[in-house]
Scaffold this active site. Structure first.
Site, PDB file in Angstrom:
ATOM      1  N   LYS A 110       0.867  -1.189   0.000  1.00  0.00           N
ATOM      2  CA  LYS A 110       0.000   0.000   0.000  1.00  0.00           C
ATOM      3  C   LYS A 110       0.892   1.223   0.000  1.00  0.00           C
ATOM      4  CE  LYS A 110      -3.838   2.285   0.271  1.00  0.00           C
ATOM      5  NZ  LYS A 110      -3.375   2.990  -0.961  1.00  0.00           N
TER       6      LYS A 110
ATOM      7  N   GLN B 283       7.168   3.869   3.932  1.00  0.00           N
ATOM      8  CA  GLN B 283       5.765   3.443   3.946  1.00  0.00           C
ATOM      9  C   GLN B 283       5.566   2.159   4.763  1.00  0.00           C
ATOM     10  OE1 GLN B 283       3.945   5.608   1.522  1.00  0.00           O
ATOM     11  NE2 GLN B 283       2.199   5.101   2.804  1.00  0.00           N
TER      12      GLN B 283
ATOM     13  N   LYS C 164       5.365   3.385   8.403  1.00  0.00           N
ATOM     14  CA  LYS C 164       4.212   4.274   8.550  1.00  0.00           C
ATOM     15  C   LYS C 164       2.920   3.450   8.574  1.00  0.00           C
ATOM     16  CE  LYS C 164       4.060   7.529   5.429  1.00  0.00           C
ATOM     17  NZ  LYS C 164       3.727   8.547   4.407  1.00  0.00           N
TER      18      LYS C 164
ATOM     19  N   LYS D 271       5.353   1.707  -3.045  1.00  0.00           N
ATOM     20  CA  LYS D 271       5.318   3.072  -3.593  1.00  0.00           C
ATOM     21  C   LYS D 271       5.594   2.981  -5.087  1.00  0.00           C
ATOM     22  CE  LYS D 271       4.737   7.273  -2.063  1.00  0.00           C
ATOM     23  NZ  LYS D 271       4.055   7.743  -0.836  1.00  0.00           N
TER      24      LYS D 271
ATOM     25  N   GLY E  88      -2.616   8.333  -4.274  1.00  0.00           N
ATOM     26  CA  GLY E  88      -1.932   9.532  -4.762  1.00  0.00           C
ATOM     27  C   GLY E  88      -0.689   9.863  -3.967  1.00  0.00           C
ATOM     28  N   ASP E  89       0.071  10.798  -4.493  1.00  0.00           N
ATOM     29  CA  ASP E  89       1.210  11.425  -3.818  1.00  0.00           C
ATOM     30  C   ASP E  89       1.436  12.702  -4.639  1.00  0.00           C
ATOM     31  OD1 ASP E  89       3.398  10.524  -1.637  1.00  0.00           O
ATOM     32  OD2 ASP E  89       4.443  11.647  -3.182  1.00  0.00           O
TER      33      ASP E  89
ATOM     34  N   THR F  62      -4.506  13.532   5.287  1.00  0.00           N
ATOM     35  CA  THR F  62      -3.080  13.684   5.591  1.00  0.00           C
ATOM     36  C   THR F  62      -2.841  14.991   6.340  1.00  0.00           C
ATOM     37  OG1 THR F  62      -2.690  12.550   3.495  1.00  0.00           O
ATOM     38  CG2 THR F  62      -0.761  13.427   4.632  1.00  0.00           C
TER      39      THR F  62
ATOM     40  N   ASN G 288      -2.253  18.986  -1.702  1.00  0.00           N
ATOM     41  CA  ASN G 288      -3.287  18.339  -0.877  1.00  0.00           C
ATOM     42  C   ASN G 288      -2.941  18.343   0.619  1.00  0.00           C
ATOM     43  OD1 ASN G 288      -3.838  15.354   0.400  1.00  0.00           O
ATOM     44  ND2 ASN G 288      -5.658  16.249  -0.534  1.00  0.00           N
TER      45      ASN G 288
ATOM     46  N   SER H  39      -6.891   5.783   3.759  1.00  0.00           N
ATOM     47  CA  SER H  39      -6.894   4.909   2.576  1.00  0.00           C
ATOM     48  C   SER H  39      -7.284   3.490   2.980  1.00  0.00           C
ATOM     49  CB  SER H  39      -5.503   4.866   1.927  1.00  0.00           C
ATOM     50  OG  SER H  39      -5.326   5.950   1.051  1.00  0.00           O
TER      51      SER H  39
END
Ligand code: GLU
Length: 459
Positions: A103, A124, A127, A139, A178-179, A223, A254, A391
């Site tokens: 993820k 990630q 996290k 990622k 997204g990123d 976020t 964002n 998410s």
């Protein structure tokens, strides 16, 4: 052997182990400075963990965790508006699936390369573990520059990207989101193309979808809101709050937008934000409506803010934003945006707390400067985990084919951020780093993943 000598020997053994594995990582991944930086930060804080639990060394957990399970790179050909064929490079790093499907987001930015995607993928893993939800780490992205591209170009690029990516993802396999450079529009095109290729409606294959087709309420805000909730927890501990504080937020995408929104809702005055060209300073407090209009609707530059607010000032270049005196700084733009020199200025101006909304926005020199001066420091993998946490809640809603209200998701998000804060504080205390959330977050995330890896055997 005396007890003291035995303790020292264990410490030296753990340090040697960490150093040796780090050398291997560097050798195996030459010229990947961002990846080395993030691995070093995590590894260094794990020494006391190996000292206490040598089983992780015996099981070669570090060697395994620093090696992605799979790295996929692929060609992304597309046709621009002039009819010319363009080629970009696409990536997906499937780093660790010990606690759930891979993820993590997709980044479209010209700086994207293997090092950037690996640093993000490695972050990630920990996290995602910290959220307490069943998601592994991954990622992806491409060295594609969305700036100045037409809508048609974005769609053609995105469809070509998904044509290849679709072979490697799925709701129980790998779930991108997204990123930087990938927002609601791109997720929409990616989802449409995936659905068309697979011929079925697998809503949980991507997160950050529009509300009308499987998205979760609060995902857009998550976020930024989560970063502010985390900072709120840190402040609470020393009897402070956001109310009446002056805040500087970098970025205007964002994460920043919703960090500004939540900070303002909680009574702070946010006086600055930026984009990749420069920053604005508005002593009256930023008008978020203007920022949202410029960035979310018109896709314009932040310099245009001063056209509507002539009392505000625009400055070319990004680093100067950290010289604005503030109580709280929220770096929400990109990696390494606060270096040691910027950190020194923030400290000299009396900053009390830092919340990393972006991924790795502070260099290690900057982090040390903050910790040395007992500035409250919320590291990215804890402070910005609210996005990926929601998410995972989007995936849960997709699987059960229901939708929760904004309030329900927001409440869960707040609880998750509080839990992340508490588990980071506890891990820091348990392993001899009181008050150091960088170490605490690394340790808490690591232990969860390492234990799952051991339980699943050598794979
Ligand atoms: N790109 C975000 C992050 O860095 C979100 C990832 C996701 O929602 O999967 O955590």
């Amino acid at each position: 052997m005396t007890a003291i000598t035995e303790i020292n020997e264990k410490r030296i053994q753990a340090e040697d182990y960490v150093q040796a594995v780090f050398e291997t990582v560097k050798k195996r991944n030459p010229n990947e400075s961002e990846f080395h930086q993030v691995v070093k930060e995590v590894f260094d804080s794990l020494v006391p963990v190996f000292e206490k639990n040598p089983v992780y060394m015996e099981q070669s957990i570090l060697e395994r965790i620093a090696e992605p399970e799979r790295v996929i790179t692929f060609r992304v050909p597309w046709v621009d508006d002039q009819g010319k064929v363009q080629v970009n490079r696409g990536f997906r790093v499937q780093f660790n699936s010990a606690i759930g499907p891979y993820k993590g987001g997709l980044r479209f930015h010209p700086s994207v390369n293997a090092s950037i995607i690996k640093f993000l993928g490695f972050e990630q893993i920990f996290k995602n573990a910290l959220t307490g939800l069943p998601i592994g780490g991954g990622k992806g992205g491409a060295d594609f520059d969305p700036k100045g591209k037409s809508d048609g170009e974005i769609m053609r690029f995105t469809q070509s990207f998904m044509l290849e990516l679709s072979r490697h993802i799925g709701p129980d396999v790998d779930v991108p989101a997204g990123d930087i450079g990938v927002g609601a529009r791109e997720i929409g095109y990616l989802f449409g193309q995936y659905k068309r290729i697979r011929g079925c409606y697998e809503a949980g294959v991507l997160t950050g979808k529009g509300i009308g087709y499987g998205g979760s309420l609060t995902r857009t805000e998550a976020t930024g809101y989560g970063t502010v909730y985390f900072v709120q927890e840190m402040l609470k501990e020393i009897g402070l709050s956001l109310k009446g504080s002056t805040v500087v937020v970098s970025g205007s995408g964002n994460v920043s937008t919703y960090a500004i929104e939540k900070a303002a809702q909680l009574g702070a005055k946010v006086v600055a934000c930026s984009d990749s060209d420069g920053y604005i300073y508005d002593p009256n407090g930023i008008s978020l409506d203007t920022v949202k209009k410029l960035k979310e609707v018109e896709r314009e530059r932040i310099r245009d803010y001063v056209k509507e607010h002539p009392h505000a000032e625009y400055f070319e270049g990004c680093s100067g934003i950290w010289s604005i005196p503030c109580d709280i700084a929220l770096p929400c733009a990109t990696q390494n945006e606060i270096d040691e020199a910027a950190a020194e200025i923030l400290v000299a101006n009396g900053v009390k707390a830092i919340g990393e909304g972006a991924n790795m926005p502070c260099t290690s020199g900057a982090i040390n400067e903050f910790l040395r001066n007992t500035v409250l420091f919320g590291p990215a993998k804890a402070a910005n985990a609210g996005g990926v946490a929601v998410s995972a809640l989007e995936m849960a809603q997709n699987s059960s084919r229901i939708s929760w209200t904004f309030e329900e998701v927001d409440e869960k998000l707040q609880q998750i951020m509080t839990n992340i804060y508490r588990s980071s504080v506890k891990a820091a205390e348990d392993y001899g780093y009181p008050g150091n959330l960088v170490a605490g977050a690394n340790i808490a995330g690591f232990i969860k993943v390492a234990d799952a890896m051991i339980a699943q055997g050598v794979i």
